[in-house]
Design a protein around this motif. Structure first.
Motif, mmCIF file in Angstrom:
data_model
loop_
_atom_site.group_PDB
_atom_site.id
_atom_site.type_symbol
_atom_site.label_atom_id
_atom_site.label_comp_id
_atom_site.label_asym_id
_atom_site.label_seq_id
_atom_site.Cartn_x
_atom_site.Cartn_y
_atom_site.Cartn_z
ATOM 1 N N GLY A 194 1.068 -1.266 0.225
ATOM 2 C CA GLY A 194 0.252 0.519 0.227
ATOM 3 C C GLY A 194 0.853 1.129 -0.074
ATOM 4 O O GLY A 194 0.585 2.488 -0.450
ATOM 5 N N ALA A 195 1.272 1.465 0.755
ATOM 6 C CA ALA A 195 3.379 2.592 0.720
ATOM 7 C C ALA A 195 3.796 2.724 -0.384
ATOM 8 O O ALA A 195 3.828 3.798 -0.799
ATOM 9 C CB ALA A 195 4.024 2.701 1.871
ATOM 10 N N LEU A 196 4.180 1.608 -1.232
ATOM 11 C CA LEU A 196 4.901 1.355 -2.632
ATOM 12 C C LEU A 196 3.635 2.026 -3.627
ATOM 13 O O LEU A 196 4.041 3.258 -3.806
ATOM 14 C CB LEU A 196 5.637 0.133 -2.668
ATOM 15 C CG LEU A 196 6.260 -0.136 -2.031
ATOM 16 C CD1 LEU A 196 6.321 -1.602 -2.355
ATOM 17 C CD2 LEU A 196 7.609 0.461 -2.656
ATOM 18 N N VAL A 197 2.355 2.016 -3.493
ATOM 19 C CA VAL A 197 1.759 2.208 -4.817
ATOM 20 C C VAL A 197 1.170 3.885 -4.572
ATOM 21 O O VAL A 197 1.157 4.518 -4.581
ATOM 22 C CB VAL A 197 -0.093 1.194 -5.084
ATOM 23 C CG1 VAL A 197 -0.541 2.148 -4.959
ATOM 24 C CG2 VAL A 197 0.514 0.073 -4.515
ATOM 25 N N MET A 198 1.303 4.457 -3.017
ATOM 26 C CA MET A 198 0.807 5.428 -2.643
ATOM 27 C C MET A 198 2.253 6.286 -3.231
ATOM 28 O O MET A 198 2.006 7.374 -3.740
ATOM 29 C CB MET A 198 0.373 5.532 -1.338
ATOM 30 C CG MET A 198 -1.213 5.603 -1.200
ATOM 31 S SD MET A 198 -1.440 5.887 0.922
ATOM 32 C CE MET A 198 -0.848 4.398 1.528
ATOM 33 N N ALA A 199 3.082 5.539 -2.664
ATOM 34 C CA ALA A 199 4.678 6.764 -3.425
ATOM 35 C C ALA A 199 5.175 7.015 -4.194
ATOM 36 O O ALA A 199 4.743 8.305 -5.202
ATOM 37 C CB ALA A 199 5.758 5.996 -2.218
ATOM 38 N N GLN A 200 4.303 5.843 -5.548
ATOM 39 C CA GLN A 200 4.233 6.250 -6.461
ATOM 40 C C GLN A 200 3.645 7.128 -7.029
ATOM 41 O O GLN A 200 4.211 7.599 -8.289
ATOM 42 C CB GLN A 200 4.648 4.373 -7.600
ATOM 43 C CG GLN A 200 4.773 4.257 -8.528
ATOM 44 C CD GLN A 200 6.548 4.232 -8.937
ATOM 45 O OE1 GLN A 200 7.038 3.488 -8.313
ATOM 46 N NE2 GLN A 200 6.978 5.478 -10.022
ATOM 47 N N LEU A 201 2.877 6.639 -6.763
ATOM 48 C CA LEU A 201 1.349 7.472 -7.439
ATOM 49 C C LEU A 201 1.591 8.881 -7.542
ATOM 50 O O LEU A 201 1.253 9.915 -7.431
ATOM 51 C CB LEU A 201 -0.136 7.216 -7.171
ATOM 52 C CG LEU A 201 -0.056 6.280 -7.675
ATOM 53 C CD1 LEU A 201 -2.392 5.547 -6.669
ATOM 54 C CD2 LEU A 201 -0.628 5.772 -8.893
ATOM 55 N N ALA A 202 2.461 9.643 -5.792
ATOM 56 C CA ALA A 202 2.391 10.750 -5.234
ATOM 57 C C ALA A 202 3.177 11.881 -6.042
ATOM 58 O O ALA A 202 3.718 12.902 -6.085
ATOM 59 C CB ALA A 202 2.586 10.805 -3.780
ATOM 60 N N GLN A 203 4.808 10.646 -6.580
ATOM 61 C CA GLN A 203 5.996 11.201 -7.700
ATOM 62 C C GLN A 203 5.431 12.338 -8.541
ATOM 63 O O GLN A 203 4.444 11.714 -9.531
ATOM 64 C CB GLN A 203 6.785 10.342 -8.423
ATOM 65 C CG GLN A 203 7.134 9.395 -7.231
ATOM 66 C CD GLN A 203 7.318 9.558 -5.974
ATOM 67 O OE1 GLN A 203 8.823 9.939 -6.335
ATOM 68 N NE2 GLN A 203 7.150 9.539 -5.014
ATOM 69 N N GLY A 204 5.543 13.342 -8.281
ATOM 70 C CA GLY A 204 5.591 14.822 -9.110
ATOM 71 C C GLY A 204 3.522 15.507 -8.945
ATOM 72 O O GLY A 204 3.667 15.906 -9.972
ATOM 73 N N GLN A 205 3.046 15.116 -8.536
ATOM 74 C CA GLN A 205 1.631 15.182 -7.525
ATOM 75 C C GLN A 205 1.706 16.000 -6.807
ATOM 76 O O GLN A 205 2.337 16.681 -5.733
ATOM 77 C CB GLN A 205 0.880 14.594 -7.390
ATOM 78 C CG GLN A 205 0.971 13.042 -8.501
ATOM 79 C CD GLN A 205 0.394 13.551 -9.941
ATOM 80 O OE1 GLN A 205 -0.278 14.153 -9.968
ATOM 81 N NE2 GLN A 205 0.796 13.430 -10.938
ATOM 82 N N PRO A 206 0.794 17.095 -7.077
ATOM 83 C CA PRO A 206 0.675 18.211 -6.109
ATOM 84 C C PRO A 206 0.002 17.458 -4.757
ATOM 85 O O PRO A 206 -1.177 16.820 -4.907
ATOM 86 C CB PRO A 206 -0.469 19.655 -6.457
ATOM 87 C CG PRO A 206 -1.528 18.280 -7.498
ATOM 88 C CD PRO A 206 -0.370 17.594 -8.111
ATOM 89 N N PRO A 207 0.202 18.511 -4.167
ATOM 90 C CA PRO A 207 -0.296 18.692 -2.459
ATOM 91 C C PRO A 207 -1.737 17.645 -2.198
ATOM 92 O O PRO A 207 -2.418 16.672 -1.861
ATOM 93 C CB PRO A 207 -0.257 19.493 -1.489
ATOM 94 C CG PRO A 207 0.753 19.536 -2.332
ATOM 95 C CD PRO A 207 0.999 19.734 -3.503
ATOM 96 N N ALA A 208 -2.618 18.731 -3.658
ATOM 97 C CA ALA A 208 -3.977 18.029 -2.941
ATOM 98 C C ALA A 208 -4.418 16.928 -3.866
ATOM 99 O O ALA A 208 -5.651 16.297 -3.160
ATOM 100 C CB ALA A 208 -4.289 19.310 -3.888
ATOM 101 N N ALA A 209 -3.448 16.230 -4.760
ATOM 102 C CA ALA A 209 -4.147 15.254 -5.054
ATOM 103 C C ALA A 209 -3.256 13.486 -4.295
ATOM 104 O O ALA A 209 -4.065 12.548 -4.257
ATOM 105 C CB ALA A 209 -2.659 14.834 -6.619
ATOM 106 N N GLN A 210 -2.514 14.331 -3.019
ATOM 107 C CA GLN A 210 -2.800 12.958 -1.893
ATOM 108 C C GLN A 210 -3.878 12.698 -1.848
ATOM 109 O O GLN A 210 -4.030 11.309 -0.673
ATOM 110 C CB GLN A 210 -1.463 13.648 -1.126
ATOM 111 C CG GLN A 210 -0.165 13.586 -1.375
ATOM 112 C CD GLN A 210 0.746 14.349 -0.618
ATOM 113 O OE1 GLN A 210 0.837 14.536 0.341
ATOM 114 N NE2 GLN A 210 1.949 14.364 -1.029
ATOM 115 N N PHE A 211 -5.224 13.290 -1.438
ATOM 116 C CA PHE A 211 -5.889 13.100 -0.183
ATOM 117 C C PHE A 211 -7.046 12.108 -1.403
ATOM 118 O O PHE A 211 -7.016 11.450 -0.870
ATOM 119 C CB PHE A 211 -7.199 13.785 -0.798
ATOM 120 C CG PHE A 211 -6.726 15.137 0.542
ATOM 121 C CD1 PHE A 211 -6.707 14.851 2.050
ATOM 122 C CD2 PHE A 211 -6.419 16.550 0.212
ATOM 123 C CE1 PHE A 211 -6.656 15.865 2.295
ATOM 124 C CE2 PHE A 211 -6.156 17.422 0.374
ATOM 125 C CZ PHE A 211 -6.180 17.358 2.166
#
Length: 321
Positions: A76-93
């Motif tokens: 789960g952490a790897l999936v979230m970390a991979q998706l968060a690369q290069g994304q703005p903070p708002a996308a983290q929700f």
């Protein structure tokens, strides 16, 4: 006998007493243990394993066991970390939601195999652990760092009374313990969880849908593993496939030391969190005494064996009473 009766009525009494004894012992034998800074560090260290231990408790209460909880957290952490690369903070929700869906779904797979196909939880979760550990390495062989934002917010905090540093993650894990304790002790679903762990045949005869209870238990446990992954980002924004390799054993130790029976039907999430703190206090105190870390593992293993032996003894006393 009165002490055993008190422990039977309040399963977290024994772990709490052991925790207080260890705190007093190390406070007397070392000059650095009893300090606001040390207690703050211990609490912050408890958030990840403590959260995983809550999910492990639910599964052990149903007479199961989960060897894959750490691997589910890592995926789960790897999936979230991979998706968060290069994304703005708002996308983290949205990324957080994906992480919860991934961890909940993976745990639910184990639940389906256990509940619908009556496979042993030990074998199912051992297989899941093996597959997910390999899958995590295939998914990403590098360390990923998430940017600051909602994914790391649980690591922020402040000071209580000006000296005691505390993070949002500590409040979250304590709130999780309180909510789960209420659900397990004050709702019909909680009573069903204990009934299924105590005697699934009798539970089925009283009209409890044992399969549904097990499925929900594994799903809730998976969501708690996702919360553990979120807590891990608060502790460190970097993650990889090689972290939390012993989380399954660490959580089993915490749950058993916390008074939950490996045979199901007995235990509390409060006790499991106390069990997590006992292990951390033991490690901290022995380190400050200058004891080799290998001896710490020996003592932790001895505590686990002693806790299981006490559970067996208590069960015999109750049968004879």
């Amino acid at each position: 006998m009165k002490v055993l009766a008190l422990a039977a009525r309040n399963p977290f009494f024994g772990p709490l007493a052991a925790l207080l004894v260890l705190i007093v012992l190390f406070s007397v034998t070392t000059s650095t243990f009893f300090s606001a800074q040390n207690f703050s560090v211990i609490l912050q260290q408890s958030v990840v394993i403590g959260t995983l231990a809550l999910g492990q408790t639910l599964i052990i209460l149903t007479a199961g066991i989960d060897l894959a909880n750490g691997a589910i957290l890592v995926v789960g952490a790897l999936v979230m970390a991979q998706l968060a690369q290069g994304q703005p903070p708002a996308a983290q929700f949205g990324i957080l939601l994906v992480g919860f869906l991934v961890c909940g779904g993976l745990a639910l797979v184990s639940g389906v195999l256990v509940a619908r196909f009556a496979l042993p939880a030990f074998i199912v979760t051992l297989g899941m652990y093996t597959m997910l550990t390999a899958g995590a390495r295939l998914y990403s062989q590098q360390t990923l760092v998430v940017p600051d934002g909602p994914l790391t917010v649980l690591g922020t905090g402040g000071y209580l009374f000006g000296v005691f540093q505390i993070t949002i993650g500590v409040f979250v894990v304590i709130a999780s313990v309180i909510v789960l304790h209420y659900v397990l002790t004050r709702t019909a679903w909680g009573r069903h969880v204990y009934a299924v762990g105590g005697n699934p045949t009798a539970a089925r005869r009283t009209g409890i849908n044992v399969r549904r209870v097990l499925l929900v238990v594994y799903l809730v446990a998976g969501l708690l593993y996702a919360l553990g992954a979120w807590q891990a980002f608060g502790r460190s924004p970097a993650t990889s496939a090689n972290v939390f390799g012993t989380a399954n054993l660490d959580t089993i130790s915490a749950v058993v030391i916390g008074g939950t029976s490996l045979f199901g039907g007995r235990g509390t999430v409060i006790g499991s969190y106390f069990g997590t703190l006992i292990v951390l206090v033991l490690q901290s105190g022995l380190t400050q005494m200058g004891l080799d870390p290998l001896y710490q593992q020996v003592l932790t293993g001895a505590l686990v064996i002693a806790a299981v032996a006490l559970d067996q003894f208590t069960r015999r006393v109750e049968r004879l009473a």
